[in-house]
Design an enzyme around this catalytic site. Structure first.
Site, PDB file in Angstrom:
ATOM      1  N   ASP A 229      14.745   2.792  -5.909  1.00  0.00           N
ATOM      2  CA  ASP A 229      13.282   2.771  -6.056  1.00  0.00           C
ATOM      3  C   ASP A 229      12.818   4.124  -6.568  1.00  0.00           C
ATOM      4  OD1 ASP A 229      10.516   2.633  -5.807  1.00  0.00           O
ATOM      5  OD2 ASP A 229      10.594   1.516  -3.937  1.00  0.00           O
TER       6      ASP A 229
ATOM      7  N   GLY B 228      10.937   2.741   5.981  1.00  0.00           N
ATOM      8  CA  GLY B 228       9.770   2.349   5.208  1.00  0.00           C
ATOM      9  C   GLY B 228       9.775   0.856   4.946  1.00  0.00           C
ATOM     10  N   MET B 229       8.643   0.209   5.218  1.00  0.00           N
ATOM     11  CA  MET B 229       8.590  -1.237   5.074  1.00  0.00           C
ATOM     12  C   MET B 229       8.705  -1.679   3.619  1.00  0.00           C
ATOM     13  SD  MET B 229       8.586  -2.642   8.050  1.00  0.00           S
ATOM     14  CE  MET B 229       9.834  -1.385   8.393  1.00  0.00           C
ATOM     15  N   ASP B 230       8.324  -0.813   2.686  1.00  0.00           N
ATOM     16  CA  ASP B 230       8.525  -1.140   1.275  1.00  0.00           C
ATOM     17  C   ASP B 230      10.013  -1.182   0.948  1.00  0.00           C
ATOM     18  OD1 ASP B 230       8.620   1.623   1.769  1.00  0.00           O
ATOM     19  OD2 ASP B 230       7.975   2.145  -0.254  1.00  0.00           O
TER      20      ASP B 230
ATOM     21  N   TYR C  64      19.663  -0.432  10.404  1.00  0.00           N
ATOM     22  CA  TYR C  64      19.222   0.955  10.467  1.00  0.00           C
ATOM     23  C   TYR C  64      19.150   1.396  11.928  1.00  0.00           C
ATOM     24  CZ  TYR C  64      16.845   4.688   7.754  1.00  0.00           C
ATOM     25  OH  TYR C  64      16.518   5.840   7.081  1.00  0.00           O
TER      26      TYR C  64
ATOM     27  N   LYS D 168      -0.647  -2.144  -4.719  1.00  0.00           N
ATOM     28  CA  LYS D 168      -0.201  -3.215  -5.606  1.00  0.00           C
ATOM     29  C   LYS D 168      -0.263  -4.518  -4.830  1.00  0.00           C
ATOM     30  CE  LYS D 168       3.445  -0.685  -6.370  1.00  0.00           C
ATOM     31  NZ  LYS D 168       4.789  -0.194  -6.752  1.00  0.00           N
TER      32      LYS D 168
ATOM     33  N   THR E 232       7.494   8.132  -5.549  1.00  0.00           N
ATOM     34  CA  THR E 232       7.249   9.515  -5.145  1.00  0.00           C
ATOM     35  C   THR E 232       8.553  10.141  -4.668  1.00  0.00           C
ATOM     36  OG1 THR E 232       4.986   8.943  -4.501  1.00  0.00           O
ATOM     37  CG2 THR E 232       5.893  11.004  -3.653  1.00  0.00           C
TER      38      THR E 232
ATOM     39  N   ILE F  66       0.859  -1.183   0.000  1.00  0.00           N
ATOM     40  CA  ILE F  66       0.000   0.000   0.000  1.00  0.00           C
ATOM     41  C   ILE F  66       0.896   1.234   0.000  1.00  0.00           C
ATOM     42  CG2 ILE F  66      -1.840   1.244   1.192  1.00  0.00           C
ATOM     43  CD1 ILE F  66      -2.701  -1.396   2.441  1.00  0.00           C
TER      44      ILE F  66
ATOM     45  N   ASN G 297       1.760   5.452  -1.545  1.00  0.00           N
ATOM     46  CA  ASN G 297       1.202   6.796  -1.376  1.00  0.00           C
ATOM     47  C   ASN G 297      -0.016   7.032  -2.260  1.00  0.00           C
ATOM     48  OD1 ASN G 297       3.113   8.025   0.525  1.00  0.00           O
ATOM     49  ND2 ASN G 297       4.605   7.723  -1.097  1.00  0.00           N
TER      50      ASN G 297
END
Length: 241
Positions: A116, A94-96, A87, A14, A119, A8, A10
């Protein structure tokens, strides 16, 4: 084993259905309406699902997602993964980005740089031992175009698609070329730096904005729009062993 992975973002959702590690169904939904997913995956009857979200999910969204399969996971910084997250503030990653790092590393089992093009443009690195070392975040194409319009008095809002001469011939092409070529040179700088330090590096491009970057040396550069979804499936498989 049939699984469902959901990313999910911004502006869209998908999702994909996997049989083992093979993707058998994929779809992208503009917006954040979860309802169509249930109908589209009904024929596959996945037993497990894993979700990553750019923003926080409200209770209604979570309950809708939980109803999709008998066993739904929500990826977080506490979820066990096949790579080690180094990290310093893992709860803010961000989990993506984490899922894409898993997808790239598990595909190569070597040093990987993930770029990536969404956005925001993110640059993430995993070393040969499977340690997610960290990454950088920069504005994406649309953010740069809008910022030039929003934060100046006279510059227009320009579309990314259109005439693209070597140098801008008017204000529109000057902005378009400045943004697109600026990103190209930015990425080429990252590639030059990382290939010098890690000669066996593999590079994965993913995300929504398609930019082609020729590489005369034929380095290990791959394009995979499904990298996040594949990484989510690998994380789920890792936890269901």
């Amino acid at each position: 084993m049939t699984t469902l992975t959901i990313d999910i973002g911004n502006t869209s959702i998908k999702y994909a259905v996997f049989e083992g590690q093979t993707m058998v169904h994929y779809r992208r939904i503009i917006g954040h309406d979860i309802a169509p997913i249930a109908e589209n995956i009904a024929v596959y009857q996945p037993a497990h699902a894993i979700v990553c979200a750019t923003g926080a999910l409200d209770d209604t969204q979570r309950k809708s997602l939980e109803r999709l399969t008998p066993d739904t996971w929500f990826l977080s910084h506490t979820t066990p993964t096949p790579i080690s997250n180094q990290y310093k503030s893992p709860q803010t990653l961000g989990m993506d980005r984490l899922a894409a790092a898993v997808g790239a590393y598990m595909d190569t089992k070597g040093e990987v740089l993930i770029i990536d093009m969404g956005t925001a443009i993110t640059y993430d690195f995993v070393d040969s031992d499977g340690n997610y070392v960290g990454g950088n975040i920069a504005p994406g194409v649309q953010l740069r175009l809008r910022a030039l319009h929003d934060y100046t008095a006279r510059l227009p809002l320009v579309e990314a698609e259109g005439n693209h001469p070597p140098l801008g011939e008017d204000t529109e092409t000057a902005i378009r070329c400045g943004v697109i070529d600026g990103i190209k040179y930015e990425i080429e700088g990252y590639l030059h730096h990382f290939f010098l330090k890690y000669p066996n590096l593999s590079v994965f491009f993913t995300g929504g904005d398609e930019l082609y970057f020729a590489n005369e040396r034929k380095k290990r550069i791959f394009a995979d729009k499904m990298l996040v979804l594949k990484g989510l499936n690998k994380i789920l498989s890792y936890n269901l062993r």
